[in-house]
Design a protein around this motif. Structure first.
Motif, PDB file in Angstrom:
ATOM      1  N   THR A  58       0.840  -1.205   0.000  1.00 57.78           N
ATOM      2  CA  THR A  58       0.000   0.000   0.000  1.00 57.78           C
ATOM      3  C   THR A  58       0.869   1.246   0.000  1.00 57.78           C
ATOM      4  O   THR A  58       1.729   1.423   0.873  1.00 57.78           O
ATOM      5  CB  THR A  58      -0.916  -0.002   1.246  1.00 57.78           C
ATOM      6  OG1 THR A  58      -1.654  -1.226   1.256  1.00 57.78           O
ATOM      7  CG2 THR A  58      -1.886   1.175   1.209  1.00 57.78           C
ATOM      8  N   THR A  66      -8.847   5.477  -2.966  1.00 60.55           N
ATOM      9  CA  THR A  66      -7.939   4.328  -2.988  1.00 60.55           C
ATOM     10  C   THR A  66      -8.257   3.487  -4.217  1.00 60.55           C
ATOM     11  O   THR A  66      -9.419   3.178  -4.479  1.00 60.55           O
ATOM     12  CB  THR A  66      -8.112   3.455  -1.721  1.00 60.55           C
ATOM     13  OG1 THR A  66      -7.895   4.267  -0.570  1.00 60.55           O
ATOM     14  CG2 THR A  66      -7.134   2.301  -1.705  1.00 60.55           C
ATOM     15  N   THR A 128      -4.384   6.789  -2.789  1.00 60.82           N
ATOM     16  CA  THR A 128      -3.682   5.650  -2.191  1.00 60.82           C
ATOM     17  C   THR A 128      -3.773   4.486  -3.176  1.00 60.82           C
ATOM     18  O   THR A 128      -4.810   4.275  -3.805  1.00 60.82           O
ATOM     19  CB  THR A 128      -4.340   5.280  -0.848  1.00 60.82           C
ATOM     20  OG1 THR A 128      -4.151   6.385   0.048  1.00 60.82           O
ATOM     21  CG2 THR A 128      -3.740   4.010  -0.257  1.00 60.82           C
TER      22      THR A 128
END
Ligand SMILES: [Zn+2]
Length: 370
Positions: A58, A66, A128
């Protein structure tokens, strides 16, 4: 944007060559897994590895949102010792004795190049990124099938793992079902008392001969690829096994096809006094991402921003994307430039490797679709 945020073809090529030099046939992903986890961590990713070896790395975003970016670490078959050869034509091939492993190391090299660029310029706005790197993709999407995606926060994603011309977006993939059909007959001495036998091989042959196989319709295909049975010339065989598969982009048509194959087997078994076990195992399930859905629109915008045409691709096979879709993360699959994957003629043009990385960078740094 500064010069540092351009894909660097030499650096990308060298990353790719590093990765293809690491043996990683399906089922033997330990070393490549270690190398990849270390490389993603070095860029500042938090990594986790599950019990079967799938890695999630991540990379924190500089804006909301994300996304998932998926690749697989295993390579098809059992080839080891890949020697990459760069031709004067700008194409990377193996030395002809093995696959190249561009499937899926081209996708992985693109991810590492992306991280290099994002790391170099912390001002770039990007969500992200959950990089999911699976094991066992080549043996039937084993990694993504078994993966618990409960901890992922991605709302949608991109699977870097298809062939096809640059700009292809695989939005529609079939369901694939593996068929294992076992006929049971009765063994007898074929020379002395054939009347007491029931030939499982003959029942199986009858079943095949009455099935519709090959291309069934525009969406559906079916095949019996392996037939085994019997043990000796003079013994009536009590066992025959057929291994096959059926695929369709249309679930109802697939169900109909498999049902007709099952009926062919039952009728053949009945005709010879044999019995049959008909097993149909779903390997992956169809998905279809509409053109107005987020992953499609973000991929399309990125592709167009590079002056390429978007090609909506309906694939004949599956990717880990089938499982991510099935588990609630809508994904499209993108071409990495690989050609002839799984063959010793597998190759990739450096220009395509570079363009695929540019598309990935443009997706990640582009505006989020609503
Ligand atoms: Zn692949």
């Amino acid at each position: 944007m500064s010069g540092a945020t351009q894909v660097d073809p030499d650096r990308l090529l060298s990353t790719f060559l590093d990765l293809v030099s690491i043996d990683s046939p399906t089922g033997h992903e330990e070393e490549i897994g270690r190398v990849l986890e270390a490389r993603f961590r070095a860029f500042g990713c938090a990594t986790t590895k599950d019990a079967i070896g799938n890695i999630v790395a991540t990379y924190p975003g500089t804006r909301d949102g994300t996304i998932l970016v998926a690749t697989h670490m295993d390579t098809a078959g059992t080839d080891r010792g890949v020697v990459a050869v760069i031709g004067d034509d700008g194409i990377i091939r193996s030395d002809g004795t093995t696959i190249l492993g561009a499937d899926d190391k081209s996708g992985l090299a693109g991810c590492l190049e992306l991280l290099t660029l994002l790391r170099a310029d912390p001002e770039i706005a990007h969500p992200t990124i959950e990089f999911v790197i699976t094991v066992g993709e080549e043996s039937g999407l084993v990694g993504s099938r078994q993966m618990d995606v409960g901890s992922l926060r991605a709302t949608h994603g991109f699977v870097l793992d298809t062939a096809g011309v640059m700009g292809s977006v695989t939005y529609w993939s079939p369901t694939s079902v593996y068929l294992t059909i076992t006929f049971h007959g009765r063994k007898a001495h074929a020379g002395v008392e054939p009347e007491k036998g029931v030939s499982a091989v003959q029942a199986a042959a009858r079943a095949i001969s009455t099935m519709t196989l090959g291309r069934i319709d525009e969406e559906t295909v079916a095949n019996i690829g392996i037939m085994t049975g019997g043990e000796a010339r003079n013994i009536i065989p009590d066992l025959a096994v057929l291994s096959g598969m059926a695929r369709s982009h249309d679930q109802a048509k697939l169900d109909t096809q498999i049902e007709s194959m099952r009926l062919a087997c039952e009728a053949a078994a009945l005709a010879f006094g044999a019995t049959v076990d008909f097993e149909a195992e779903e390997i992956y399930r169809t998905y279809k991402i509409e053109e107005d859905a987020q992953p499609y629109r973000e991929a399309a915008a990125a592709i167009r921003s590079l002056g390429l045409e978007v090609i909506a691709r309906k694939s004949g096979g599956g990717t880990d994307g089938n499982y991510f879709n099935a588990k609630g993360i809508p994904c499209v699959a993108l071409t990495t430039g690989m050609v002839d994957e799984h063959a010793t003629t597998e190759h990739i043009a450096i220009d395509d490797l570079v363009m695929a990385a540019k598309i990935l960078f443009a997706i990640v740094t582009g505006p989020a679709a609503d």
